[in-house]
Design a protein around this motif. Structure first.
Motif, PDB file in Angstrom:
ATOM      1  N   LYS A   1      47.079  46.166  33.814  1.00 42.59           N
ATOM      2  CA  LYS A   1      48.365  45.955  34.477  1.00 42.59           C
ATOM      3  C   LYS A   1      48.539  44.497  34.839  1.00 42.59           C
ATOM      4  O   LYS A   1      47.590  43.850  35.284  1.00 42.59           O
ATOM      5  CB  LYS A   1      48.441  46.806  35.754  1.00 42.59           C
ATOM      6  CG  LYS A   1      48.530  48.291  35.476  1.00 42.59           C
ATOM      7  CD  LYS A   1      48.660  49.063  36.780  1.00 42.59           C
ATOM      8  CE  LYS A   1      48.731  50.561  36.477  1.00 42.59           C
ATOM      9  NZ  LYS A   1      48.644  51.369  37.682  1.00 42.59           N
ATOM     10  N   TYR A   2      49.722  43.975  34.628  1.00 47.86           N
ATOM     11  CA  TYR A   2      50.108  42.664  35.145  1.00 47.86           C
ATOM     12  C   TYR A   2      51.203  42.889  36.171  1.00 47.86           C
ATOM     13  O   TYR A   2      52.228  43.486  35.842  1.00 47.86           O
ATOM     14  CB  TYR A   2      50.630  41.762  34.026  1.00 47.86           C
ATOM     15  CG  TYR A   2      49.567  41.236  33.083  1.00 47.86           C
ATOM     16  CD1 TYR A   2      48.547  40.404  33.545  1.00 47.86           C
ATOM     17  CD2 TYR A   2      49.595  41.551  31.726  1.00 47.86           C
ATOM     18  CE1 TYR A   2      47.588  39.911  32.684  1.00 47.86           C
ATOM     19  CE2 TYR A   2      48.639  41.061  30.859  1.00 47.86           C
ATOM     20  CZ  TYR A   2      47.636  40.234  31.344  1.00 47.86           C
ATOM     21  OH  TYR A   2      46.684  39.752  30.483  1.00 47.86           O
ATOM     22  N   GLU A   3      50.977  42.438  37.357  1.00 46.55           N
ATOM     23  CA  GLU A   3      51.944  42.621  38.450  1.00 46.55           C
ATOM     24  C   GLU A   3      52.453  44.065  38.524  1.00 46.55           C
ATOM     25  O   GLU A   3      53.663  44.308  38.583  1.00 46.55           O
ATOM     26  CB  GLU A   3      53.120  41.652  38.284  1.00 46.55           C
ATOM     27  CG  GLU A   3      52.743  40.197  38.543  1.00 46.55           C
ATOM     28  CD  GLU A   3      53.297  39.269  37.467  1.00 46.55           C
ATOM     29  OE1 GLU A   3      54.330  39.618  36.868  1.00 46.55           O
ATOM     30  OE2 GLU A   3      52.680  38.219  37.225  1.00 46.55           O
ATOM     31  N   GLY A   4      51.525  44.997  38.461  1.00 46.71           N
ATOM     32  CA  GLY A   4      51.881  46.406  38.621  1.00 46.71           C
ATOM     33  C   GLY A   4      52.408  47.081  37.365  1.00 46.71           C
ATOM     34  O   GLY A   4      52.499  48.302  37.303  1.00 46.71           O
ATOM     35  N   LYS A   5      52.732  46.290  36.331  1.00 47.03           N
ATOM     36  CA  LYS A   5      53.278  46.881  35.112  1.00 47.03           C
ATOM     37  C   LYS A   5      52.161  47.040  34.068  1.00 47.03           C
ATOM     38  O   LYS A   5      51.435  46.093  33.775  1.00 47.03           O
ATOM     39  CB  LYS A   5      54.379  45.958  34.553  1.00 47.03           C
ATOM     40  CG  LYS A   5      55.136  46.590  33.405  1.00 47.03           C
ATOM     41  CD  LYS A   5      56.247  45.676  32.914  1.00 47.03           C
ATOM     42  CE  LYS A   5      56.859  46.194  31.635  1.00 47.03           C
ATOM     43  NZ  LYS A   5      56.060  45.953  30.431  1.00 47.03           N
TER      44      LYS A   5
ATOM     45  N   THR B   1      42.110  46.645  34.118  1.00 47.19           N
ATOM     46  CA  THR B   1      42.407  47.182  35.445  1.00 47.19           C
ATOM     47  C   THR B   1      41.569  48.437  35.673  1.00 47.19           C
ATOM     48  O   THR B   1      41.031  48.652  36.752  1.00 47.19           O
ATOM     49  CB  THR B   1      43.911  47.505  35.562  1.00 47.19           C
ATOM     50  OG1 THR B   1      44.649  46.338  35.170  1.00 47.19           O
ATOM     51  CG2 THR B   1      44.294  47.894  36.977  1.00 47.19           C
TER      52      THR B   1
END
Ligand code: ATP
Ligand code: MG
Length: 252
Positions: free
Chosen positions: A12-16, A56
């Motif tokens: 995940k990058y910034e929750g995405k 993650t």
């Protein structure tokens, strides 16, 4: 034998989620492609495998061992990029030798391995040339020799021929297959090109945004596409290519 096993890999990058619970395995000596459109997460997957990026969640086993805490240098993987990243001031031979010397091999041993690997890859006549004196295909061959000389556990290739012109691309495509057989290496080949993946691979992983749609041998994917995405992105695309080939050769 299973060389690499990836289970529920998520990034995940910034929750995405850029990768969403990816699972697959690679057998010893296998040529596996990861095929998918731009932005679907191919390079991210490769960077996590080699250790330049941390997942993650999820697990990566290399020869049965969890490699999560190993730095890139301890994973024994080799990587080949689109831009060959050769040192311009060093000769062909020096470029390959240098990689071996970095691993603290002796001078004589490095020279011997470098010469042998370059010869195996068809570059014996160009040992003393500088990269600028070589064609794109030849430069990529030096980059491949540099990686293979280190005898990596797995070779990861990220769109290695996409920067070459059409003619060199065709030549390198054929040669890559021969090189893989000759060195009996396990290769993971990233591409967005359906024909490339189908031509080269024992099996293909087809990805859409962050997930795997199908993992199978090329023939199987073509004859038994698992879903609409595969039908459109792979089968229809290849049919269209074949159609225009037939038209151009006057068979239709
Ligand atoms: N460091 C980062 N921070 C935030 N988002 C990122 C980062 N790296 C990649 N991404 C995003 O992750 C997604 C997947 O990127 P990635 O580079 O893995 O795609 P790709 O399949 O290799 O694409 P291409 O075929 O164009 O090379 C993209 O939407 C990208 O913007
Ligand atoms: Mg990429």
């Amino acid at each position: 034998m299973e060389k690499l096993k990836v289970t529920d890999l998520t990034k995940k990058y910034e929750g995405k989620a850029v990768l969403n619970k990816i699972s697959f395995s690679v057998n010893e000596g296998e040529f596996l492609s990861v095929l998918g459109p731009s932005g679907c997460g191919k390079t991210t997957l490769l960077r996590i495998l080699i250790g330049l990026e941390k997942q993650t969640s999820g697990q990566i086993l290399l020869d049965g061992k969890n490699i999560e805490d190993l730095p890139p240098s301890k994973r024994g993987m080799g990587i080949i990029f689109q831009n060959y990243a050769l040192f311009p001031n060093m000769s062909v031979l020096e470029n390959v030798e240098y990689a071996l010397r970095l691993r603290r091999e002796t001078k004589a041993g490095s020279r011997e391995t470098a010469v042998r690997t370059l010869a195996q890859i068809g570059m014996a006549e160009h040992l003393n040339k500088k990269p600028a004196q070589l064609s794109g295909g030849q430069q990529q061959r030096v980059a491949i020799a540099r990686t293979l000389a280190l005898n990596p556990s797995i070779v990861l290739l990220d769109e290695p021929i996409s920067a070459l012109d059409v003619e060199n691309k065709e030549i390198m495509k054929r040669e890559l297959k021969e090189i893989q057989k000759k060195f009996n290496s396990t290769m993971i080949y990233i591409t967005h090109d359906q024909e490339e993946a189908f031509y080269l691979s024992d099996r293909v992983i087809v990805m859409s945004e962050g997930q795997i749609e199908q993992v199978d041998a090329p023939k199987e994917i073509y004859s038994h596409p698992k879903n609409e995405y595969i039908k459109k992105f792979v089968v229809a695309h290849l049919d269209q290519k074949l159609d225009s080939l037939m038209k151009s050769t006057g068979r239709k």
